[in-house]
Design a protein around this motif. Structure first.
Motif, PDB file in Angstrom:
ATOM      1  N   ASP A  14       0.811  -1.215   0.000  1.00  0.00           N
ATOM      2  CA  ASP A  14       0.000   0.000   0.000  1.00  0.00           C
ATOM      3  C   ASP A  14       0.854   1.280   0.000  1.00  0.00           C
ATOM      4  O   ASP A  14       0.334   2.358   0.146  1.00  0.00           O
ATOM      5  CB  ASP A  14      -0.963   0.010   1.183  1.00  0.00           C
ATOM      6  N   ARG A  15       2.151   1.159  -0.226  1.00  0.00           N
ATOM      7  CA  ARG A  15       3.026   2.325  -0.281  1.00  0.00           C
ATOM      8  C   ARG A  15       2.956   2.979  -1.652  1.00  0.00           C
ATOM      9  O   ARG A  15       2.819   2.319  -2.663  1.00  0.00           O
ATOM     10  CB  ARG A  15       4.466   1.924   0.008  1.00  0.00           C
ATOM     11  N   ALA A  16       3.089   4.270  -1.678  1.00  0.00           N
ATOM     12  CA  ALA A  16       3.089   5.019  -2.938  1.00  0.00           C
ATOM     13  C   ALA A  16       4.442   4.879  -3.629  1.00  0.00           C
ATOM     14  O   ALA A  16       5.468   4.719  -2.987  1.00  0.00           O
ATOM     15  CB  ALA A  16       2.794   6.478  -2.678  1.00  0.00           C
ATOM     16  N   THR A  17       4.437   4.947  -4.942  1.00  0.00           N
ATOM     17  CA  THR A  17       5.672   4.902  -5.712  1.00  0.00           C
ATOM     18  C   THR A  17       6.415   6.222  -5.533  1.00  0.00           C
ATOM     19  O   THR A  17       5.821   7.284  -5.669  1.00  0.00           O
ATOM     20  CB  THR A  17       5.362   4.693  -7.205  1.00  0.00           C
ATOM     21  N   PRO A  18       7.714   6.170  -5.236  1.00  0.00           N
ATOM     22  CA  PRO A  18       8.479   7.407  -5.062  1.00  0.00           C
ATOM     23  C   PRO A  18       8.491   8.228  -6.352  1.00  0.00           C
ATOM     24  O   PRO A  18       8.502   7.679  -7.455  1.00  0.00           O
ATOM     25  CB  PRO A  18       9.891   6.911  -4.737  1.00  0.00           C
ATOM     26  N   ASP A  19       8.505   9.539  -6.216  1.00  0.00           N
ATOM     27  CA  ASP A  19       8.509  10.433  -7.371  1.00  0.00           C
ATOM     28  C   ASP A  19       9.670  10.141  -8.315  1.00  0.00           C
ATOM     29  O   ASP A  19       9.536  10.291  -9.524  1.00  0.00           O
ATOM     30  CB  ASP A  19       8.567  11.892  -6.932  1.00  0.00           C
ATOM     31  N   SER A  20      10.799   9.726  -7.777  1.00  0.00           N
ATOM     32  CA  SER A  20      11.969   9.479  -8.623  1.00  0.00           C
ATOM     33  C   SER A  20      11.763   8.314  -9.580  1.00  0.00           C
ATOM     34  O   SER A  20      12.482   8.176 -10.560  1.00  0.00           O
ATOM     35  CB  SER A  20      13.199   9.214  -7.750  1.00  0.00           C
ATOM     36  N   LEU A  21      10.764   7.471  -9.307  1.00  0.00           N
ATOM     37  CA  LEU A  21      10.480   6.327 -10.178  1.00  0.00           C
ATOM     38  C   LEU A  21       9.333   6.593 -11.142  1.00  0.00           C
ATOM     39  O   LEU A  21       9.051   5.769 -12.007  1.00  0.00           O
ATOM     40  CB  LEU A  21      10.162   5.085  -9.339  1.00  0.00           C
ATOM     41  N   LEU A  22       8.658   7.719 -11.000  1.00  0.00           N
ATOM     42  CA  LEU A  22       7.536   8.040 -11.873  1.00  0.00           C
ATOM     43  C   LEU A  22       8.037   8.836 -13.069  1.00  0.00           C
ATOM     44  O   LEU A  22       8.708   9.847 -12.916  1.00  0.00           O
ATOM     45  CB  LEU A  22       6.486   8.869 -11.122  1.00  0.00           C
ATOM     46  N   HIS A  23       7.714   8.372 -14.241  1.00  0.00           N
ATOM     47  CA  HIS A  23       8.111   9.045 -15.468  1.00  0.00           C
ATOM     48  C   HIS A  23       6.928   9.058 -16.418  1.00  0.00           C
ATOM     49  O   HIS A  23       6.218   8.071 -16.538  1.00  0.00           O
ATOM     50  CB  HIS A  23       9.280   8.337 -16.149  1.00  0.00           C
ATOM     51  N   THR A  24       6.721  10.184 -17.093  1.00  0.00           N
ATOM     52  CA  THR A  24       5.628  10.246 -18.051  1.00  0.00           C
ATOM     53  C   THR A  24       6.108  10.024 -19.471  1.00  0.00           C
ATOM     54  O   THR A  24       5.353   9.579 -20.302  1.00  0.00           O
ATOM     55  CB  THR A  24       4.894  11.594 -17.980  1.00  0.00           C
ATOM     56  N   ARG A  25       7.366  10.354 -19.746  1.00  0.00           N
ATOM     57  CA  ARG A  25       7.908  10.152 -21.089  1.00  0.00           C
ATOM     58  C   ARG A  25       9.333   9.647 -21.009  1.00  0.00           C
ATOM     59  O   ARG A  25      10.039   9.900 -20.055  1.00  0.00           O
ATOM     60  CB  ARG A  25       7.892  11.456 -21.882  1.00  0.00           C
ATOM     61  N   THR A  26       9.740   8.959 -22.043  1.00  0.00           N
ATOM     62  CA  THR A  26      11.097   8.421 -22.086  1.00  0.00           C
ATOM     63  C   THR A  26      12.002   9.215 -23.000  1.00  0.00           C
ATOM     64  O   THR A  26      13.098   8.793 -23.312  1.00  0.00           O
ATOM     65  CB  THR A  26      11.064   6.964 -22.576  1.00  0.00           C
ATOM     66  N   GLY A  27      11.541  10.353 -23.482  1.00  0.00           N
ATOM     67  CA  GLY A  27      12.331  11.146 -24.403  1.00  0.00           C
ATOM     68  C   GLY A  27      12.039  10.804 -25.853  1.00  0.00           C
ATOM     69  O   GLY A  27      12.605  11.392 -26.756  1.00  0.00           O
ATOM     70  N   THR A  28      11.173   9.841 -26.073  1.00  0.00           N
ATOM     71  CA  THR A  28      10.796   9.463 -27.428  1.00  0.00           C
ATOM     72  C   THR A  28       9.498  10.163 -27.800  1.00  0.00           C
ATOM     73  O   THR A  28       8.820  10.742 -26.963  1.00  0.00           O
ATOM     74  CB  THR A  28      10.608   7.941 -27.540  1.00  0.00           C
ATOM     75  N   ASP A  29       9.171  10.109 -29.074  1.00  0.00           N
ATOM     76  CA  ASP A  29       7.926  10.714 -29.533  1.00  0.00           C
ATOM     77  C   ASP A  29       6.732  10.024 -28.904  1.00  0.00           C
ATOM     78  O   ASP A  29       6.756   8.817 -28.633  1.00  0.00           O
ATOM     79  CB  ASP A  29       7.819  10.618 -31.050  1.00  0.00           C
ATOM     80  N   VAL A  30       5.677  10.783 -28.683  1.00  0.00           N
ATOM     81  CA  VAL A  30       4.440  10.253 -28.136  1.00  0.00           C
ATOM     82  C   VAL A  30       3.537   9.886 -29.301  1.00  0.00           C
ATOM     83  O   VAL A  30       3.287  10.705 -30.183  1.00  0.00           O
ATOM     84  CB  VAL A  30       3.746  11.295 -27.232  1.00  0.00           C
ATOM     85  N   SER A  31       3.058   8.661 -29.324  1.00  0.00           N
ATOM     86  CA  SER A  31       2.181   8.210 -30.398  1.00  0.00           C
ATOM     87  C   SER A  31       0.726   8.289 -29.944  1.00  0.00           C
ATOM     88  O   SER A  31       0.443   8.320 -28.739  1.00  0.00           O
ATOM     89  CB  SER A  31       2.519   6.774 -30.792  1.00  0.00           C
ATOM     90  N   PRO A  32      -0.194   8.286 -30.892  1.00  0.00           N
ATOM     91  CA  PRO A  32      -1.610   8.228 -30.511  1.00  0.00           C
ATOM     92  C   PRO A  32      -1.912   6.990 -29.661  1.00  0.00           C
ATOM     93  O   PRO A  32      -2.717   7.057 -28.730  1.00  0.00           O
ATOM     94  CB  PRO A  32      -2.339   8.172 -31.856  1.00  0.00           C
ATOM     95  N   GLU A  33      -1.254   5.881 -29.955  1.00  0.00           N
ATOM     96  CA  GLU A  33      -1.464   4.662 -29.165  1.00  0.00           C
ATOM     97  C   GLU A  33      -1.060   4.888 -27.715  1.00  0.00           C
ATOM     98  O   GLU A  33      -1.745   4.442 -26.791  1.00  0.00           O
ATOM     99  CB  GLU A  33      -0.667   3.488 -29.758  1.00  0.00           C
ATOM    100  N   ASP A  34       0.052   5.581 -27.496  1.00  0.00           N
ATOM    101  CA  ASP A  34       0.500   5.895 -26.134  1.00  0.00           C
ATOM    102  C   ASP A  34      -0.562   6.683 -25.386  1.00  0.00           C
ATOM    103  O   ASP A  34      -0.862   6.404 -24.219  1.00  0.00           O
ATOM    104  CB  ASP A  34       1.790   6.719 -26.140  1.00  0.00           C
ATOM    105  N   LEU A  35      -1.118   7.668 -26.067  1.00  0.00           N
ATOM    106  CA  LEU A  35      -2.111   8.538 -25.436  1.00  0.00           C
ATOM    107  C   LEU A  35      -3.393   7.775 -25.110  1.00  0.00           C
ATOM    108  O   LEU A  35      -3.962   7.933 -24.031  1.00  0.00           O
ATOM    109  CB  LEU A  35      -2.405   9.722 -26.345  1.00  0.00           C
ATOM    110  N   VAL A  36      -3.836   6.926 -26.031  1.00  0.00           N
ATOM    111  CA  VAL A  36      -5.045   6.131 -25.786  1.00  0.00           C
ATOM    112  C   VAL A  36      -4.839   5.208 -24.600  1.00  0.00           C
ATOM    113  O   VAL A  36      -5.674   5.136 -23.695  1.00  0.00           O
ATOM    114  CB  VAL A  36      -5.448   5.324 -27.044  1.00  0.00           C
ATOM    115  N   LEU A  37      -3.720   4.506 -24.576  1.00  0.00           N
ATOM    116  CA  LEU A  37      -3.460   3.569 -23.475  1.00  0.00           C
ATOM    117  C   LEU A  37      -3.304   4.289 -22.141  1.00  0.00           C
ATOM    118  O   LEU A  37      -3.789   3.813 -21.113  1.00  0.00           O
ATOM    119  CB  LEU A  37      -2.223   2.725 -23.781  1.00  0.00           C
ATOM    120  N   ALA A  38      -2.658   5.447 -22.145  1.00  0.00           N
ATOM    121  CA  ALA A  38      -2.487   6.214 -20.907  1.00  0.00           C
ATOM    122  C   ALA A  38      -3.822   6.717 -20.376  1.00  0.00           C
ATOM    123  O   ALA A  38      -3.981   6.901 -19.170  1.00  0.00           O
ATOM    124  CB  ALA A  38      -1.544   7.385 -21.141  1.00  0.00           C
ATOM    125  N   SER A  39      -4.779   6.920 -21.269  1.00  0.00           N
ATOM    126  CA  SER A  39      -6.093   7.406 -20.841  1.00  0.00           C
ATOM    127  C   SER A  39      -6.987   6.273 -20.349  1.00  0.00           C
ATOM    128  O   SER A  39      -8.074   6.528 -19.844  1.00  0.00           O
ATOM    129  CB  SER A  39      -6.782   8.155 -21.987  1.00  0.00           C
TER     130      SER A  39
END
Length: 68
Positions: A14-39
């Motif tokens: 039940d512990r929260a993930t530390p901020d240092s492990l949370l990432h929204t992008r890897t430096g690569t382009d964001v695809s429509p598939e990425d956006l759909v799955l993230a939503s």
């Protein structure tokens, strides 16, 4: 008599993930598939069109708005 539990050395589920492990992008382009799955939506033609429009309007920041 020992009071320790056999799983005491394991991290709590039940512990929260530390901020240092949370990432929204890897430096690569964001695809429509990425956006759909993230939503949390299914990969359907309609959702992919929605994601493409959102990316066209907001750029990669569209993904940042969906994820922490």
């Amino acid at each position: 008599m020992s009071t320790s539990h056999s799983g005491a050395s394991q991290p709590s589920q039940d512990r929260a993930t530390p901020d240092s492990l949370l990432h929204t992008r890897t430096g690569t382009d964001v695809s429509p598939e990425d956006l759909v799955l993230a939503s949390g939506k299914d990969l359907t033609p309609r959702n992919l069109e929605w994601a493409q429009r959102k990316l066209d309007q907001e750029g990669p920041a569209a993904l940042d708005k969906l994820l922490p």
